[in-house]
Design a protein around this motif. Structure first.
Motif, PDB file in Angstrom:
ATOM      1  N   THR A   1     -14.172 -18.530   2.506  1.00 41.14           N
ATOM      2  CA  THR A   1     -13.076 -17.565   2.375  1.00 41.14           C
ATOM      3  C   THR A   1     -13.600 -16.172   2.657  1.00 41.14           C
ATOM      4  N   ALA A   2     -12.896 -15.454   3.522  1.00 45.77           N
ATOM      5  CA  ALA A   2     -13.215 -14.051   3.789  1.00 45.77           C
ATOM      6  C   ALA A   2     -12.259 -13.187   2.980  1.00 45.77           C
ATOM      7  N   ILE A   3     -12.772 -12.115   2.384  1.00 48.69           N
ATOM      8  CA  ILE A   3     -11.907 -11.256   1.572  1.00 48.69           C
ATOM      9  C   ILE A   3     -12.090  -9.780   1.934  1.00 48.69           C
ATOM     10  N   VAL A   4     -11.003  -9.043   1.702  1.00 43.16           N
ATOM     11  CA  VAL A   4     -11.050  -7.588   1.840  1.00 43.16           C
ATOM     12  C   VAL A   4     -10.003  -7.026   0.869  1.00 43.16           C
ATOM     13  N   GLY A   5     -10.318  -5.914   0.226  1.00 42.46           N
ATOM     14  CA  GLY A   5      -9.400  -5.377  -0.787  1.00 42.46           C
ATOM     15  C   GLY A   5      -8.785  -4.057  -0.373  1.00 42.46           C
ATOM     16  N   ASN A   6      -7.728  -3.642  -1.110  1.00 42.54           N
ATOM     17  CA  ASN A   6      -7.135  -2.330  -0.861  1.00 42.54           C
ATOM     18  C   ASN A   6      -7.856  -1.280  -1.712  1.00 42.54           C
ATOM     19  N   GLY A   7      -7.391  -0.035  -1.645  1.00 44.70           N
ATOM     20  CA  GLY A   7      -8.053   1.049  -2.366  1.00 44.70           C
ATOM     21  C   GLY A   7      -8.041   0.839  -3.865  1.00 44.70           C
TER      22      GLY A   7
ATOM     23  N   THR B   1      -3.499  -7.101 -13.251  1.00 45.08           N
ATOM     24  CA  THR B   1      -3.542  -8.356 -12.483  1.00 45.08           C
ATOM     25  C   THR B   1      -4.000  -8.084 -11.056  1.00 45.08           C
ATOM     26  N   ILE B   2      -4.827  -8.962 -10.553  1.00 40.93           N
ATOM     27  CA  ILE B   2      -5.221  -8.880  -9.141  1.00 40.93           C
ATOM     28  C   ILE B   2      -4.261  -9.749  -8.338  1.00 40.93           C
ATOM     29  N   PHE B   3      -3.710  -9.187  -7.285  1.00 42.42           N
ATOM     30  CA  PHE B   3      -2.844  -9.961  -6.391  1.00 42.42           C
ATOM     31  C   PHE B   3      -3.683 -10.376  -5.191  1.00 42.42           C
ATOM     32  N   LEU B   4      -3.827 -11.692  -5.019  1.00 36.89           N
ATOM     33  CA  LEU B   4      -4.691 -12.203  -3.954  1.00 36.89           C
ATOM     34  C   LEU B   4      -3.831 -12.985  -2.971  1.00 36.89           C
ATOM     35  N   SER B   5      -3.663 -12.426  -1.788  1.00 39.38           N
ATOM     36  CA  SER B   5      -2.853 -13.108  -0.771  1.00 39.38           C
ATOM     37  C   SER B   5      -3.732 -13.920   0.164  1.00 39.38           C
ATOM     38  N   ILE B   6      -3.265 -15.123   0.468  1.00 39.29           N
ATOM     39  CA  ILE B   6      -3.971 -15.935   1.472  1.00 39.29           C
ATOM     40  C   ILE B   6      -3.110 -16.089   2.732  1.00 39.29           C
ATOM     41  N   ALA B   7      -2.028 -15.312   2.817  1.00 34.93           N
ATOM     42  CA  ALA B   7      -1.091 -15.506   3.926  1.00 34.93           C
ATOM     43  C   ALA B   7      -1.655 -14.973   5.235  1.00 34.93           C
ATOM     44  N   ALA B   8      -1.612 -15.786   6.260  1.00 39.68           N
ATOM     45  CA  ALA B   8      -2.086 -15.356   7.582  1.00 39.68           C
ATOM     46  C   ALA B   8      -1.231 -14.199   8.071  1.00 39.68           C
ATOM     47  N   GLY B   9      -1.875 -13.239   8.685  1.00 39.79           N
ATOM     48  CA  GLY B   9      -1.171 -12.171   9.391  1.00 39.79           C
ATOM     49  C   GLY B   9      -0.436 -11.166   8.528  1.00 39.79           C
ATOM     50  N   THR B  10      -0.426 -11.327   7.218  1.00 37.09           N
ATOM     51  CA  THR B  10       0.374 -10.445   6.366  1.00 37.09           C
ATOM     52  C   THR B  10      -0.543  -9.367   5.794  1.00 37.09           C
ATOM     53  N   SER B  11      -0.239  -8.107   6.131  1.00 38.11           N
ATOM     54  CA  SER B  11      -1.203  -7.032   5.881  1.00 38.11           C
ATOM     55  C   SER B  11      -1.196  -6.566   4.430  1.00 38.11           C
ATOM     56  N   ILE B  12      -2.295  -5.949   4.056  1.00 39.73           N
ATOM     57  CA  ILE B  12      -2.380  -5.300   2.746  1.00 39.73           C
ATOM     58  C   ILE B  12      -1.289  -4.236   2.642  1.00 39.73           C
ATOM     59  N   GLY B  13      -1.035  -3.522   3.747  1.00 38.81           N
ATOM     60  CA  GLY B  13       0.007  -2.491   3.733  1.00 38.81           C
ATOM     61  C   GLY B  13       1.370  -3.066   3.367  1.00 38.81           C
ATOM     62  N   TYR B  14       1.661  -4.266   3.856  1.00 33.59           N
ATOM     63  CA  TYR B  14       2.938  -4.898   3.495  1.00 33.59           C
ATOM     64  C   TYR B  14       3.004  -5.125   1.984  1.00 33.59           C
ATOM     65  N   PHE B  15       1.931  -5.668   1.410  1.00 30.40           N
ATOM     66  CA  PHE B  15       1.951  -5.936  -0.035  1.00 30.40           C
ATOM     67  C   PHE B  15       2.023  -4.631  -0.833  1.00 30.40           C
ATOM     68  N   GLU B  16       1.341  -3.591  -0.336  1.00 28.55           N
ATOM     69  CA  GLU B  16       1.434  -2.292  -1.032  1.00 28.55           C
ATOM     70  C   GLU B  16       2.864  -1.767  -0.997  1.00 28.55           C
ATOM     71  N   SER B  17       3.569  -2.032   0.116  1.00 32.54           N
ATOM     72  CA  SER B  17       4.945  -1.530   0.205  1.00 32.54           C
ATOM     73  C   SER B  17       5.860  -2.240  -0.787  1.00 32.54           C
ATOM     74  N   VAL B  18       5.512  -3.456  -1.165  1.00 33.09           N
ATOM     75  CA  VAL B  18       6.339  -4.208  -2.120  1.00 33.09           C
ATOM     76  C   VAL B  18       5.842  -4.018  -3.555  1.00 33.09           C
ATOM     77  N   LEU B  19       4.519  -4.094  -3.742  1.00 29.91           N
ATOM     78  CA  LEU B  19       3.942  -4.096  -5.099  1.00 29.91           C
ATOM     79  C   LEU B  19       3.496  -2.714  -5.548  1.00 29.91           C
ATOM     80  N   GLY B  20       3.421  -1.766  -4.618  1.00 22.60           N
ATOM     81  CA  GLY B  20       2.956  -0.416  -4.944  1.00 22.60           C
ATOM     82  C   GLY B  20       1.473  -0.268  -4.654  1.00 22.60           C
ATOM     83  N   ARG B  21       1.073   0.962  -4.337  1.00 22.49           N
ATOM     84  CA  ARG B  21      -0.321   1.205  -3.942  1.00 22.49           C
ATOM     85  C   ARG B  21      -1.285   1.116  -5.113  1.00 22.49           C
TER      86      ARG B  21
END
Ligand SMILES: NC(=O)c1ccc[n+]([C@@H]2O[C@H](COP(=O)([O-])OP(=O)(O)OC[C@H]3O[C@@H](n4cnc5c(N)ncnc54)[C@H](O)[C@@H]3O)[C@@H](O)[C@H]2O)c1
Length: 273
Positions: free
Chosen positions: A133-139, A93-113
């Protein structure tokens, strides 16, 4: 194409308020089946209740391996809300956040890298297929994951890919919040028309059509906005009189917009702390 995958595997929306609903309307209009959408929201709108009667899954059991899970609660609610999607498979599953100011690092800390995480900043014109929509992904979000997120978001407007997550605060301040600045400009233009003696409904009709028409022209014309502005401006005429006020270096729109956008970008950075 991605909408077929959504219809096969499902789309989960965690939080479906103003922005989630704007995107949902766009997807439904472009062929996403209500029955492939699962929504978790403790305060569903009447529209969501009505879609539930057409098969949308509202606060029901989630699919095990949905194609995409959209995280669309307020940044301040994210920590409380995320456990509700913790049973979703991390691999597929792809997790796609639209939350302002909430970093990819935060989601990795909860959902795993290993979770494929895409951070996105949409805007509400998505409701009429005119968002950006602007997008950027994690590793862990490879080309396929980014392409899927991109295609889904293209169903509600344009998309742009960022070079880095560090651009997201400025993007949020320009295009995420930007529709509100334009709506306020419509309000201000209409109010100024009323002050010049027009009835309120006529002033509002003129202001909405002028902003809508100028926006469409700015997007479609080959000239840049500065040339389009010059096209409106007769020497010694009415527009020049107004632009003397609006383009004043100290008190005009440019320094005011600079301060407004900086305030939004600073707030986005604060939300990420
Ligand atoms: N509104 C915009 O123009 C816009 C633009 C870009 C990004 N965003 C981002 O989108 C997100 C949502 O913003 P919004 O304007 O739609 O806010 P909103 O308040 O309209 O929507 C949030 C929704 O989350 C629901 N919710 C609250 N607690 C929940 C929980 N524990 N579990 C599930 N759902 C819960 C609320 O009932 C509400 O429907 C924010 O993170 C915001 O930064 C908004």
């Amino acid at each position: 194409m991605s909408l077929d995958i959504i219809n096969q595997r499902g789309l989960v929306l965690l939080g479906c308020g103003k922005m989630g609903s704007a995107m949902l309307e766009g997807w439904l209009a472009r062929g996403v089946a209500p029955s492939s959408v699962s929504i978790i929201d403790p305060y569903p709108s009447a529209r969501l209740e009505s879609l539930a009667e057409q098969g949308l899954q509202l606060n029901a059991a989630l699919p095990d391996n949905p194609a995409i899970c959209i995280l669309a609660v307020k940044p301040q609610m994210m920590q409380d809300a995320l456990p509700q999607i913790s049973d979703i498979a991390r691999g597929g599953t792809i997790f796609l956040s639209i939350a302002a100011g909430t970093s990819i690092g935060y989601f990795e800390s909860v959902l795993g890298r290993k979770a494929a995480i895409v951070r996105a900043m949409p805007n509400t014109p998505a409701a009429v297929g005119r968002g950006i929509t602007a997008i950027v992904g994690n590793g862990a979000a490879g080309a396929d994951a980014l392409d899927l997120a991109d295609e889904l978001l293209q169903a509600v407007g344009q998309t742009v890919r960022l070079q880095g997550e560090d651009q997201m605060d400025a993007v949020t301040a320009v295009s995420g919040s930007g529709p509100a600045y334009v709506f306020h400009m419509i309000e201000a233009l209409a109010a100024a028309g009323v002050a010049e003696g027009l009835p309120a409904d006529l002033a509002m009709q003129l202001a909405k059509a002028t902003v809508g028409g100028a926006g469409a022209l700015a997007e479609e014309a080959t000239e840049m906005p500065d040339a389009l502005r010059v096209n409106v401006t007769s020497k010694g005429g009415t527009t020049a009189a107004a632009l003397d006020v609006l383009m004043n270096d100290a008190t005009g729109l440019a320094p005011l917009m600079r301060r407004a956008v900086k305030a939004a970008a600073d707030r986005s950075r604060e939300l990420g702390e």
